[in-house]
Motif scaffolding. Structure first.
Motif, short mmCIF file in Angstrom:
data_model
loop_
_atom_site.label_atom_id
_atom_site.label_comp_id
_atom_site.label_asym_id
_atom_site.label_seq_id
_atom_site.Cartn_x
_atom_site.Cartn_y
_atom_site.Cartn_z
N ASN A 210 0.82 -1.22 0.00
CA ASN A 210 0.00 0.00 0.00
C ASN A 210 0.85 1.27 0.00
O ASN A 210 0.39 2.32 0.45
CB ASN A 210 -0.93 0.01 1.21
N PHE A 211 2.07 1.16 -0.50
CA PHE A 211 2.93 2.34 -0.52
C PHE A 211 2.36 3.43 -1.42
O PHE A 211 2.58 4.63 -1.18
CB PHE A 211 4.34 1.97 -0.98
N GLY A 212 1.59 3.06 -2.41
CA GLY A 212 1.08 4.02 -3.37
C GLY A 212 0.11 5.03 -2.78
O GLY A 212 -0.12 6.09 -3.38
N ILE A 213 -0.46 4.73 -1.61
CA ILE A 213 -1.40 5.69 -1.03
C ILE A 213 -0.68 6.91 -0.47
O ILE A 213 -1.32 7.93 -0.21
CB ILE A 213 -2.24 5.03 0.08
N TYR A 214 0.65 6.79 -0.27
CA TYR A 214 1.44 7.94 0.20
C TYR A 214 2.10 8.61 -1.00
O TYR A 214 2.70 7.94 -1.85
CB TYR A 214 2.52 7.50 1.18
N GLU A 215 2.02 9.88 -1.04
CA GLU A 215 2.69 10.64 -2.11
C GLU A 215 4.02 11.12 -1.57
O GLU A 215 4.20 12.27 -1.15
CB GLU A 215 1.81 11.81 -2.55
N ILE A 216 4.98 10.20 -1.60
CA ILE A 216 6.31 10.47 -1.03
C ILE A 216 7.34 10.38 -2.15
O ILE A 216 7.40 9.38 -2.88
CB ILE A 216 6.65 9.47 0.10
N GLU A 217 8.16 11.39 -2.24
CA GLU A 217 9.23 11.39 -3.24
C GLU A 217 10.40 10.55 -2.73
O GLU A 217 10.59 10.36 -1.52
CB GLU A 217 9.68 12.82 -3.53
N ASP A 218 11.22 10.08 -3.67
CA ASP A 218 12.32 9.18 -3.31
C ASP A 218 13.34 9.85 -2.39
O ASP A 218 13.90 9.20 -1.50
CB ASP A 218 13.02 8.68 -4.58
N ASP A 219 13.60 11.13 -2.61
CA ASP A 219 14.61 11.80 -1.79
C ASP A 219 14.14 12.05 -0.36
O ASP A 219 14.92 12.45 0.50
CB ASP A 219 15.05 13.11 -2.45
N VAL A 220 12.86 11.82 -0.11
CA VAL A 220 12.32 12.02 1.23
C VAL A 220 12.35 10.73 2.05
O VAL A 220 12.29 10.76 3.28
CB VAL A 220 10.88 12.56 1.15
N LEU A 221 12.47 9.58 1.38
CA LEU A 221 12.39 8.30 2.07
C LEU A 221 13.49 8.13 3.11
O LEU A 221 13.26 7.62 4.20
CB LEU A 221 12.46 7.15 1.06
N THR A 222 14.71 8.57 2.79
CA THR A 222 15.82 8.42 3.74
C THR A 222 15.55 9.23 5.00
O THR A 222 15.75 8.75 6.12
CB THR A 222 17.14 8.86 3.09
N ASN A 223 15.11 10.46 4.80
CA ASN A 223 14.80 11.29 5.96
C ASN A 223 13.63 10.72 6.76
O ASN A 223 13.61 10.80 8.00
CB ASN A 223 14.46 12.72 5.51
N LEU A 224 12.68 10.11 6.05
CA LEU A 224 11.53 9.51 6.73
C LEU A 224 11.96 8.33 7.59
O LEU A 224 11.47 8.15 8.71
CB LEU A 224 10.50 9.06 5.69
N LYS A 225 12.91 7.54 7.10
CA LYS A 225 13.40 6.41 7.87
C LYS A 225 14.09 6.90 9.15
O LYS A 225 13.88 6.35 10.24
CB LYS A 225 14.36 5.56 7.03
N GLU A 226 14.93 7.91 9.01
CA GLU A 226 15.63 8.44 10.18
C GLU A 226 14.64 9.00 11.20
O GLU A 226 14.78 8.79 12.41
CB GLU A 226 16.62 9.53 9.75
#
Length: 292
Positions: A210-226
């Motif tokens: 269900n990742f598609g329900i979030y409108e997250i850009e690739d460069d934001v994923l690293t910051n989101l993990k942290e």
């Protein structure tokens, strides 16, 4: 004259025996009195520590309820996306304890829970927060420890503390697809249970159904993990801190009750021994007077 000498001999022998018996009994009384004094001092300390822990517990609970929003937000992110890790995924375990003792077996519960989850992945690495679990795990699984942190538990944990720990873990180069944080979950003022919270890598999160329900850009994923890791660590730290204060209060309460029971026991023993000393001295005096 011989009769007078005989009586003087009796009095002289009694004079020698009385000090020996009295000295022995007085030494016993002093020992009991010293023990009573020590127990009373310990009871004062444990009662004071219980009062301090009760005050800290109220503040810790307030901070815990506020911090739960951080951890639940991260959990909701992965749960909604239905993120999961395959069995062969590399896992990093973070054991959350503190540096302080006198709180029962709260640190041992984290150590046992960490060893339990480590049994299924014996090659996994471990990061330990707090010297208590570090000491225990370093004796049992020293080969799995890769990083430790101390100065934990001196006060209520803050998000800045969690962010600093997260930065150190990430900058160390430790790579893991899944991170499991082992901590004590606060259930009530007298109950806590070991629990785990999971944080996933950006690759696993990106491949979630269900990742598609979030409108997250690739460069934001690293910051989101942290940010998700810092949230989870902060939640675990604050929950563990509240459990520690609760366990310390209960431990000091039990110690105060045990000290009270020992005070009653030794007070009774002291009174009985004192009565025996007095009775013995009266017998010696009566015996000496009868001899005259």
């Amino acid at each position: 004259m011989p009769q007078n000498l005989f009586r003087m001999g009796i009095l002289f022998s009694n004079a020698i025996l009385i000090p020996k018996s009295s000295t022995r009994n007085m030494a016993t009384l002093r020992e009991i009195e010293g023990r009573l004094k020590s127990i009373r001092n310990i009871a004062k300390i444990t009662t004071t520590m219980k009062t301090v822990a009760s005050t800290k517990l109220a503040r810790a609970q307030k901070a815990m309820f506020e911090a739960r929003a951080y951890g639940q937000a991260s959990n909701a992110l992965f749960e909604t996306a239905e993120t999961s890790a395959p069995n062969e995924a590399k896992t990093l375990f973070i054991a959350v304890s503190s540096d302080k003792g006198l709180c029962g077996g709260i640190h041992s519960s984290v150590t046992k829970a960490t060893k339990k989850v480590l049994a299924s992945r014996p090659e996994s690495e471990i990061v330990v927060l707090g010297d208590k679990s570090k000491t225990q795990l370093s004796r049992q699984v020293p080969q799995n420890l890769v990083m430790t942190f101390n100065q934990i538990g001196r006060g209520i944990p803050t998000f800045a503390d969690a962010q600093t720990i997260t930065d150190q873990i990430i900058s160390s180069g430790i790579h893991a697809e899944k991170i499991e944080i082992v901590y004590n979950e606060f259930r009530s003022a007298i109950s806590y249970e070991p629990a785990t919270v999971s944080v996933y890598s950006e690759e696993l999160f990106k491949n979630s159904p269900n990742f598609g329900i979030y409108e997250i850009e690739d460069d934001v994923l690293t910051n989101l993990k942290e940010f998700a890791l810092a949230n989870a660590i902060f939640w675990a730290l604050v929950e563990g801190h509240a459990c520690e204060q609760s366990a310390r209060r209960n431990s000091m309460d039990n110690a105060s009750k045990n000290a009270g029971e020992m005070i009653n026991k030794f007070s009774l023993l002291y009174n009985r021994t004192r009565q025996q000393v007095i009775t013995g001295e009266l017998i010696d005096i009566i015996t000496g007077a009868s001899a005259l």
